[in-house]
Design a protein around this motif. Structure first.
Motif, short mmCIF file in Angstrom:
data_model
loop_
_atom_site.label_atom_id
_atom_site.label_comp_id
_atom_site.label_asym_id
_atom_site.label_seq_id
_atom_site.Cartn_x
_atom_site.Cartn_y
_atom_site.Cartn_z
N SER A 104 0.82 -1.21 0.00
CA SER A 104 0.00 0.00 0.00
C SER A 104 0.85 1.26 0.00
O SER A 104 0.49 2.27 -0.62
N ALA A 105 1.99 1.22 0.70
CA ALA A 105 2.87 2.38 0.74
C ALA A 105 3.38 2.71 -0.66
O ALA A 105 3.40 3.88 -1.08
N ARG A 106 3.79 1.70 -1.41
CA ARG A 106 4.28 1.95 -2.77
C ARG A 106 3.14 2.41 -3.68
O ARG A 106 3.36 3.28 -4.55
N ASP A 107 1.94 1.87 -3.50
CA ASP A 107 0.79 2.35 -4.27
C ASP A 107 0.58 3.84 -4.03
O ASP A 107 0.37 4.61 -4.97
N SER A 108 0.65 4.25 -2.77
CA SER A 108 0.47 5.67 -2.42
C SER A 108 1.62 6.52 -2.97
O SER A 108 1.42 7.63 -3.46
N LEU A 109 2.84 5.99 -2.89
CA LEU A 109 4.02 6.72 -3.35
C LEU A 109 3.88 7.10 -4.82
O LEU A 109 4.11 8.25 -5.20
N TYR A 110 3.49 6.12 -5.65
CA TYR A 110 3.42 6.36 -7.09
C TYR A 110 2.13 7.07 -7.49
O TYR A 110 2.14 7.86 -8.45
N ALA A 111 1.05 6.84 -6.78
CA ALA A 111 -0.23 7.41 -7.18
C ALA A 111 -0.35 8.89 -6.87
O ALA A 111 -0.91 9.66 -7.65
N PHE A 112 0.18 9.31 -5.69
CA PHE A 112 0.00 10.73 -5.35
C PHE A 112 1.13 11.36 -4.53
O PHE A 112 1.34 12.57 -4.63
N VAL A 113 1.88 10.59 -3.75
CA VAL A 113 2.90 11.22 -2.89
C VAL A 113 4.02 11.83 -3.73
O VAL A 113 4.37 13.01 -3.57
N ASP A 114 4.60 11.06 -4.64
CA ASP A 114 5.68 11.57 -5.49
C ASP A 114 5.18 12.14 -6.81
O ASP A 114 5.96 12.67 -7.59
N ARG A 115 3.90 12.06 -7.03
CA ARG A 115 3.32 12.53 -8.28
C ARG A 115 2.65 13.88 -8.12
O ARG A 115 2.72 14.75 -9.00
N GLY A 116 1.97 14.08 -7.00
CA GLY A 116 1.23 15.31 -6.80
C GLY A 116 0.18 15.50 -7.87
O GLY A 116 -0.54 14.56 -8.23
N SER A 117 0.10 16.69 -8.43
CA SER A 117 -0.88 16.97 -9.49
C SER A 117 -0.26 16.83 -10.88
O SER A 117 -0.90 17.16 -11.88
N ARG A 118 0.96 16.31 -10.96
CA ARG A 118 1.64 16.18 -12.25
C ARG A 118 1.22 14.89 -12.95
O ARG A 118 0.60 14.01 -12.35
N THR A 119 1.61 14.76 -14.20
CA THR A 119 1.35 13.53 -14.95
C THR A 119 2.61 12.67 -15.03
O THR A 119 2.67 11.73 -15.80
N TRP A 120 3.61 13.01 -14.24
CA TRP A 120 4.86 12.26 -14.20
C TRP A 120 5.42 12.30 -12.77
O TRP A 120 4.98 13.08 -11.95
N VAL A 163 1.95 12.75 2.58
CA VAL A 163 2.30 11.64 3.48
C VAL A 163 1.44 11.68 4.73
O VAL A 163 0.98 10.64 5.22
N PHE A 164 1.18 12.87 5.25
CA PHE A 164 0.31 13.02 6.42
C PHE A 164 -1.08 12.46 6.14
O PHE A 164 -1.66 11.76 6.99
N ARG A 165 -1.62 12.73 4.95
CA ARG A 165 -2.94 12.18 4.60
C ARG A 165 -2.88 10.65 4.53
O ARG A 165 -3.83 9.97 4.91
N ALA A 166 -1.77 10.12 4.07
CA ALA A 166 -1.67 8.66 3.89
C ALA A 166 -1.43 7.93 5.20
O ALA A 166 -2.07 6.91 5.47
N GLN A 167 -0.51 8.43 6.05
CA GLN A 167 -0.14 7.65 7.23
C GLN A 167 -0.32 8.40 8.55
O GLN A 167 -0.08 7.84 9.62
N GLY A 168 -0.74 9.66 8.51
CA GLY A 168 -1.18 10.33 9.72
C GLY A 168 -0.12 10.94 10.60
O GLY A 168 -0.42 11.35 11.72
N ASN A 169 1.13 11.02 10.14
CA ASN A 169 2.14 11.77 10.91
C ASN A 169 2.95 12.64 9.97
O ASN A 169 2.94 12.47 8.75
N ARG A 170 3.65 13.62 10.54
CA ARG A 170 4.34 14.62 9.74
C ARG A 170 5.85 14.54 9.97
O ARG A 170 6.30 13.96 10.97
#
Length: 286
Positions: free
Chosen positions: A84-100, A260-267
């Motif tokens: 799940s962490a890798r799914d989150s990493l690629y889907a939105f954490v390292d991607r943000g609003s970009r297409t890459w 990351v805070f949205r995904a796992q709840g700490n900063r």
């Protein structure tokens, strides 16, 4: 006749680690037994306004008390599991609003990466900046997004579990520069050809890496997972603090911290509150 003696308040003192000075402002009593009033409390640690409620337990603390308060704050994350962490990493954490996404070590832009499958198709995998073999092999450390980054798989393989550092001796490997860029990452000897081998990341991500590793230390040094080791961190500590100063927090890093805070709840406090570098005591290496 007994006379009362005012509380004593010690003066602030400065702790120096290597070439990096970390200001330790002491809290508490001290002063003179004369009629002069005791000096005011010199602890003025103020959390960032944007996350004031999150950091309230650290308000007004300093030195070791501040370090302890922050350690307790960041312990409460949700454990995502590595998949799940890798799914989150690629889907939105390292991607943000970009297409890459942008790989950590070469700066290569990989378009269309949103899943583990599309990451693999683009030769992207997940880098543990605190190596798995040094204590990030089991959850929660294994899947802690604050120290995980999307990485070019060939560069990730070159890094292995070497400590970060500056290559000043023989260069073993130099990574490619991203299209239109000149920055590269390198693997080589810290001194000559017989010194320790270190991995030197490209300059524009050194602060990001440093704050990820300082977070990892803060989170796990007093709550150590299996296999935890300070072998790398003992070589890196002072350099990481220097990198965190030289490459300050930017808008992208703050946005990533929110994700990351949205995904796992700490900063990551070192992103929210860069002044911590001046407020914390020297981080112990034991």
């Amino acid at each position: 006749m007994t006379r009362s003696i005012p509380n004593r308040t010690p003066r602030a003192r400065i702790v120096v680690a290597g070439s990096v000075a970390l200001a330790l402002v002491a809290c508490g009593g001290g002063g003179s037994s004369t009629t002069a009033p005791p000096p005011p409390n010199t602890c003025t640690a103020t959390p960032p306004a944007a996350q004031i409620s999150y950091y309230t337990p650290a308000q007004g603390r300093c030195g070791t008390a501040l370090l302890t308060a922050l350690q307790q704050l960041v312990r409460g994350q949700r454990v995502l599991g590595y998949t799940s962490a890798r799914d989150s990493l690629y889907a939105f954490v390292d991607r943000g609003s970009r297409t890459w996404i942008v790989d950590l070590y070469t700066g290569r832009q990989a378009a269309g990466v949103t899943t583990r499958a599309t990451a693999a198709q683009n030769s992207i995998n997940t880098e543990h900046t605190w190596p798995r073999s040094r204590g990030a092999e089991v959850d929660p450390a294994l899947s802690d997004l604050h120290h995980l980054f999307s990485s070019d798989s060939a560069a990730n393989e070159r890094r292995q579990n070497y400590p970060y550092g500056l290559v000043r001796g023989t260069v073993i490997w130099t990574g490619p520069a991203a299209a239109g860029g000149t920055e590269t990452s390198r693997l080589g000897y810290a001194n000559g050809s017989g010194g320790p081998i270190v991995f030197e990341p490209r300059a524009s991500v050194r602060g990001d890496i440093a704050r990820g590793l300082l977070y990892f230390y803060l989170r796990y040094n007093t709550d150590r997972p299996s296999g935890y080791s300070l072998l790398n961190f003992a070589q890196e500590r002072d350099l990481l603090i220097a990198w965190a100063r030289e490459d300050p927090v930017d808008a992208w890093e703050r946005s990533r911290n929110d994700a990351v805070f949205r995904a796992q709840g700490n900063r990551n406090p070192f992103i929210d509150w860069p002044e911590l570098l001046d407020l914390l005591p020297t981080l112990p290496l034991s």
